[in-house]
Design an enzyme around this catalytic site. Structure first.
Site, mmCIF file in Angstrom:
data_model
loop_
_atom_site.group_PDB
_atom_site.id
_atom_site.type_symbol
_atom_site.label_atom_id
_atom_site.label_comp_id
_atom_site.label_asym_id
_atom_site.label_seq_id
_atom_site.Cartn_x
_atom_site.Cartn_y
_atom_site.Cartn_z
ATOM 1 N N GLU A 10 10.429 20.316 -11.694
ATOM 2 C CA GLU A 10 11.081 18.573 -11.173
ATOM 3 C C GLU A 10 12.342 19.496 -10.124
ATOM 4 O O GLU A 10 11.945 20.011 -10.139
ATOM 5 C CB GLU A 10 11.521 18.150 -12.047
ATOM 6 N N ASN A 21 13.101 6.915 -13.694
ATOM 7 C CA ASN A 21 12.633 8.348 -13.238
ATOM 8 C C ASN A 21 13.109 8.569 -11.660
ATOM 9 O O ASN A 21 14.242 7.620 -11.375
ATOM 10 C CB ASN A 21 10.737 8.183 -12.949
ATOM 11 N N ASP A 73 6.050 8.952 -10.710
ATOM 12 C CA ASP A 73 6.995 9.919 -10.137
ATOM 13 C C ASP A 73 8.419 10.297 -9.497
ATOM 14 O O ASP A 73 8.917 9.203 -8.728
ATOM 15 C CB ASP A 73 6.384 11.523 -10.196
#
Length: 290
Positions: A17, A147, A197
């Site tokens: 991430e 997110n 995302d």
């Protein structure tokens, strides 16, 4: 013709991430959430190193004073990237039901972080703003899984994804006060295979979103029209960032987390970080001013 997509380096994340480009260092940072690792790859030297942290990192930003600020599931920390020293600081948040997730700085050096229901069931998460004086303010509520977020080039719009509901919200944003207002649905992923995302914007104001579940990164015009995409060789793509000396390289993180053994055997590059040249130019990431 689709741009070529390549693997950046040998590092493999379980849950990759937060890609973050440092122009000062000519390096890309990203994190592996479940393994509690921050990765750094210096492009010119083709050198990769890692930092082990004690908390569970969910996002990060560069600091004006050097190093990184980390959003953790239950707090924040500063990471000295020269020494590897981690310094955590606590905040007055009830983490019994919610936790922090993705984050991004605005161009005045404030650090915004989304929160989420730890059980993934109720919209008890929100949007928080950490100011340079380290005071923390909740500026929105009613979020299920907060997110990816990004700011428009003119600082008038804040984009914020709720991955579980499938909505990407847009807010009117006041850069002077640091307050978002007038939340509305900008993109609706309901009924699609993908979940929105991590995201970023380019210098034309287009939003690039990692579409978890499909291996696609979609490009969306400011009016919400989908005008392009790239694909990486794994379905669980997680986040994106522009970098390189000209800010024309798009970096894409991914994860192995959630894949079955059969899927892992088929998606041999799952967990890798990728790079490509999609023909767009990004914007330099702001630094946390605290």
């Amino acid at each position: 013709m689709a741009p070529a997509v390549q693997v950046l380096c040998d590092a493999v994340a379980d849950l990759g991430e937060g890609p973050l480009w440092s122009g000062d260092e000519n390096a890309l940072y990203w994190l592996d959430m479940t393994n509690r690792v921050i990765w750094r790859h210096e492009v010119g030297r083709n050198e990769t190193r890692s930092y082990k942290v004690t908390g569970i990192p969910t996002a990060m930003a560069l600091r004006a004073r050097g190093g990184l600020i980390l959003a953790l599931r239950n707090g924040f920390a500063f990471l000295d990237t020269a020494t590897g020293e981690e310094r955590r600081f606590e905040v007055d948040v009830d983490f019994s039901r919610e936790r922090f997730n993705d984050a991004k700085c605005d161009r005045r050096g404030r650090f915004f972080v989304g929160s989420m229901d730890k059980s993934w069931k109720e919209p008890i998460g929100g949007l928080w703003r950490l100011d340079p004086d380290l005071s923390l303010h909740r500026v929105d509520d009613g979020i299920l899984v907060g997110n990816g977020m990004a700011f428009s080039p003119d600082d008038t719009v804040l984009y914020f994804s709720d991955s579980r509901t499938g909505y990407v919200y847009a807010y009117d944003y006041d850069i002077e006060t640091g307050l978002p207002a007038n939340r509305r649905v900008h993109l609706d992923f309901r009924g699609r295979t993908a979940h929105p995302d991590g995201c970023t914007v380019d210098d034309e104001g287009c939003l690039w979103i990692a579409e978890l579940g499909t291996g696609a990164v979609g490009r969306y015009a400011p009016d919400g029209t989908r005008i392009g995409e790239i694909h990486v060789p794994t379905t669980r793509v997680t986040s994106v960032a522009f970098g390189g000396t000209d800010l024309r390289t798009l970096y894409v993180t991914s994860m192995q987390y959630g894949l079955s053994e059969a899927q892992l055997a088929a998606e041999t590059d799952a967990g890798r970080t990728f790079h490509t040249r999609p023909g767009a130019t990004g914007l330099a990431e702001p630094k946390f001013a605290g």
